[in-house]
Design an enzyme around this catalytic site. Structure first.
Site: not given
Length: 320
Positions: A235, A283
């Site tokens: 993250r 991502h």
């Protein structure tokens, strides 16, 4: 009013992928796809199930009869932190496809830094013929994986197959056959052994900003790669990007591979874009296979409706 077994879908994924995956999904159930403009004002009362990824904030107010919320990804911090949720089970997406894709990306990045891929790519652009030397082997490099859940444990096993010396860290002690692991109290010993640090931790209050200047300074300096490498596909909120840039420029880190960022998309103004010793991906390390996601949700709904317990339910207190 929708049928009692209906499913509402609110996924901020590529629209074409969602539409294609919905063909034949959830047979026998009404599916309310919030990406379809015709559903913008739909009555969502009575709908028991929601499959979401960054849904509209009003969804949980409108769907007041939900029984289960299904995350469209392995991470759930976006749901837990950005919305006021009803007291319902939140189920993470756990699937072979997601796990395999993450491990592929992690192994790819470790091999990229081991085998000098960036340097050879630069030489190709400049039409330079030069063999890099020395060329360490995987066995000469210790990869430390932080986060030993489903994704982390699979990455550990596949890195070992490639020949890397692999160690693992998690807040609570985990046992993995053939792998030395550390818990919260052993973080300094873990970092001091690590040449390539792989971040696969969830985002919680304890992990926010964890990858910072202090942590990078505790990684093994020198080593077979000339210094430590940082790889993060967990993250973005767990890293301090200003500290990453400083560490790369100062040589505290010699390279990095980043798939997640503090703010996404990564700003065009970020200095990370211009650093030649950084690999950036958007991502995309373990993009959700939407068809696999829907099959996962179908299995969990079947369990729930037959009186079995749901799998992969989030611990709200722990944050994952």
């Amino acid at each position: 009013m929708p049928e009692q077994n209906a499913v509402v879908i609110d996924l901020k994924f590529a629209r074409s992928g969602v539409v294609e995956a919905l063909k034949g999904a959830f047979p026998g159930r009404e599916v309310i796809d919030m990406g379809d403009p015709e559903n913008a004002g739909r009555d969502l009362s009575g709908v028991p199930y929601a499959v979401v990824w960054k849904p509209e904030p009003s969804l949980f107010d409108r769907a007041r009869d939900l029984k289960v919320i299904f995350s469209g990804g392995a991470g759930v911090d976006h749901i837990l932190s950005a919305y006021t949720l009803p007291d319902l089970p939140v189920v993470r997406f756990v699937d072979r496809s997601l796990t395999d894709r993450m491990s592929e990306w992690v192994v790819l990045q470790c091999l990229t830094h081991l085998r000098g891929v960036r340097a050879y790519a630069r030489q190709q652009r400049e039409r330079v013929w030069n063999e890099l030397s020395p060329q360490p082997e995987a066995r000469d490099v210790t990869v430390g994986v932080m986060g030993l859940g489903v994704l982390g444990e699979d990455a550990v096993r596949k890195l070992k197959v490639m020949g890397f010396d692999v160690i693992g860290w998690s807040r609570r002690k985990r046992e993995i056959e053939g792998v030395e692991t550390f818990d919260a109290g052993g973080i300094d010993a873990f970092l001091g052994r690590t040449d390539i640090l792989v971040g696969l931790l969830p985002l919680t209050p304890d992990t926010r900003g964890l990858y910072n200047a202090s942590l990078f300074a505790r990684l093994r300096q020198g080593g077979a790669l000339g210094g430590p490498v940082f790889i993060n596909a967990g993250r973005g909120g767990s890293q301090v990007e200003a500290d990453i840039v400083t560490a790369l420029e100062a040589g505290t880190l010699v390279a990095a591979s980043l798939d997640v960022f503090e703010q996404e998309p990564l700003s065009p103004e970020s200095p990370l874009w211009g650093l030649e010793n950084v690999v950036i991906t958007p991502h995309a390390a373990a993009a959700s296979d939407v068809s696999a996601l829907f099959r996962h949700v179908e299995r969990q709904i079947a369990r729930f409706e037959s009186g079995e317990s749901l799998e992969h339910v989030v611990d709200r207190a722990a944050g994952y």
